[in-house]
Scaffold this motif. Structure first.
Motif, short mmCIF file in Angstrom:
data_model
loop_
_atom_site.label_atom_id
_atom_site.label_comp_id
_atom_site.label_asym_id
_atom_site.label_seq_id
_atom_site.Cartn_x
_atom_site.Cartn_y
_atom_site.Cartn_z
N VAL A 65 0.85 -1.20 0.00
CA VAL A 65 0.00 0.00 0.00
C VAL A 65 0.88 1.24 0.00
O VAL A 65 1.75 1.40 0.85
N ARG A 66 0.60 2.09 -0.98
CA ARG A 66 1.34 3.33 -1.13
C ARG A 66 0.33 4.45 -1.39
O ARG A 66 -0.51 4.32 -2.27
N VAL A 67 0.44 5.49 -0.60
CA VAL A 67 -0.47 6.62 -0.72
C VAL A 67 0.34 7.82 -1.21
O VAL A 67 1.29 8.23 -0.55
N PRO A 68 -0.04 8.39 -2.35
CA PRO A 68 0.69 9.54 -2.88
C PRO A 68 0.66 10.73 -1.92
O PRO A 68 -0.33 10.94 -1.21
N PHE A 69 1.75 11.48 -1.88
CA PHE A 69 1.81 12.69 -1.06
C PHE A 69 0.57 13.55 -1.35
O PHE A 69 0.14 13.67 -2.49
N GLY A 70 0.05 14.15 -0.31
CA GLY A 70 -1.07 15.06 -0.45
C GLY A 70 -2.43 14.40 -0.46
O GLY A 70 -3.45 15.09 -0.43
N GLU A 71 -2.48 13.08 -0.49
CA GLU A 71 -3.78 12.39 -0.55
C GLU A 71 -4.16 11.82 0.81
O GLU A 71 -3.32 11.42 1.60
N GLY A 72 -5.47 11.77 1.03
CA GLY A 72 -6.02 11.14 2.21
C GLY A 72 -5.69 11.87 3.50
O GLY A 72 -5.11 12.95 3.52
N LEU A 73 -6.09 11.23 4.59
CA LEU A 73 -5.82 11.79 5.91
C LEU A 73 -4.33 11.79 6.22
O LEU A 73 -3.84 12.68 6.91
N LEU A 74 -3.61 10.81 5.68
CA LEU A 74 -2.15 10.81 5.84
C LEU A 74 -1.55 12.08 5.27
O LEU A 74 -0.66 12.70 5.87
N GLY A 75 -2.01 12.46 4.10
CA GLY A 75 -1.52 13.68 3.46
C GLY A 75 -1.80 14.91 4.30
O GLY A 75 -0.95 15.80 4.42
N LEU A 76 -2.97 14.94 4.92
CA LEU A 76 -3.33 16.07 5.78
C LEU A 76 -2.41 16.15 7.00
O LEU A 76 -1.91 17.22 7.35
N VAL A 77 -2.17 15.02 7.64
CA VAL A 77 -1.29 14.98 8.80
C VAL A 77 0.13 15.39 8.41
O VAL A 77 0.79 16.16 9.11
N ALA A 78 0.59 14.91 7.27
CA ALA A 78 1.94 15.26 6.80
C ALA A 78 2.05 16.74 6.48
O ALA A 78 3.05 17.38 6.83
N GLU A 79 1.03 17.31 5.85
CA GLU A 79 1.06 18.73 5.51
C GLU A 79 1.12 19.60 6.76
O GLU A 79 1.86 20.58 6.81
N ARG A 80 0.33 19.25 7.74
CA ARG A 80 0.26 20.05 8.97
C ARG A 80 1.37 19.72 9.97
O ARG A 80 1.65 20.51 10.86
N GLU A 81 1.93 18.50 9.85
CA GLU A 81 2.90 17.99 10.81
C GLU A 81 2.38 18.11 12.24
O GLU A 81 3.09 18.52 13.16
N GLU A 82 1.11 17.74 12.39
CA GLU A 82 0.50 17.69 13.72
C GLU A 82 -0.49 16.53 13.75
O GLU A 82 -0.98 16.10 12.71
N LEU A 83 -0.77 16.05 14.95
CA LEU A 83 -1.63 14.88 15.04
C LEU A 83 -3.06 15.20 14.62
O LEU A 83 -3.48 16.36 14.61
N LEU A 84 -3.77 14.16 14.25
CA LEU A 84 -5.17 14.27 13.84
C LEU A 84 -5.93 13.17 14.55
O LEU A 84 -5.55 12.00 14.47
N ASN A 85 -6.98 13.54 15.28
CA ASN A 85 -7.78 12.60 16.05
C ASN A 85 -9.24 12.77 15.63
O ASN A 85 -9.82 13.83 15.86
N LEU A 86 -9.81 11.75 15.01
CA LEU A 86 -11.18 11.80 14.52
C LEU A 86 -12.00 10.64 15.07
O LEU A 86 -11.51 9.52 15.13
N SER A 87 -13.23 10.91 15.44
CA SER A 87 -14.10 9.83 15.91
C SER A 87 -14.80 9.14 14.75
O SER A 87 -15.22 8.00 14.86
N ASP A 88 -14.92 9.84 13.61
CA ASP A 88 -15.57 9.25 12.43
C ASP A 88 -14.77 9.64 11.19
O ASP A 88 -15.13 10.56 10.46
N ALA A 89 -13.69 8.93 10.95
CA ALA A 89 -12.77 9.26 9.86
C ALA A 89 -13.44 9.21 8.49
O ALA A 89 -13.13 10.01 7.61
N LYS A 90 -14.36 8.27 8.32
CA LYS A 90 -15.00 8.08 7.01
C LYS A 90 -15.79 9.30 6.55
O LYS A 90 -16.00 9.49 5.36
#
Length: 124
Positions: A65-90
């Motif tokens: 599994v490979r997720v391109p930079f800037g995509e998905g919630l991973l991309g959001l966390v990487a862009e902000r360089e801060e944690l992300l905590n969601l109760s309903d990620a979908k």
């Protein structure tokens, strides 16, 4: 703190990087008492995040599994360089379903950037 010290001791016994990552995800999963923990490494050359270790998601997806930079919630966390905590990620606009890792069984999402010397190395 006792659990963290124990995890550090286990990591010191690892014979290679892959085993270190597996000890880390298992240890974090145990300490947090959660169903799944994963580590995605940053691959600068290919501009993507690579699933490097997991406990709770599909093991066959590791290194596949490979997720391109800037995509998905991973991309959001990487862009902000801060944690992300969601109760309903979908329900989040940046949610990216990756069927091969079988994450659809989970709702909550906690991602933490792993940064060393101001450089993003991984996401967990």
């Amino acid at each position: 703190m006792k659990a963290l010290r124990h995890l550090i001791q286990l990591i010191k016994t690892a014979s290679d990087f892959s085993e270190t990552l597996n000890i880390m995800v298992q240890g974090v999963r145990d300490v947090l008492e959660t169903e799944a923990v994963s580590i995605f490494l940053v691959d600068q050359e290919h501009q993507e995040y690579v699933l490097a270790a997991t406990q709770g998601l599909s093991k066959t997806a590791v290194l596949q599994v490979r997720v391109p930079f800037g995509e998905g919630l991973l991309g959001l966390v990487a862009e902000r360089e801060e944690l992300l905590n969601l109760s309903d990620a979908k329900s989040h606009a940046r949610f990216l379903l990756v069927p091969t890792i079988k994450e659809d069984a989970y709702n909550a999402y906690l991602a933490v950037p792993i940064v060393h010397r101001r450089q993003l190395l991984a996401l967990s």
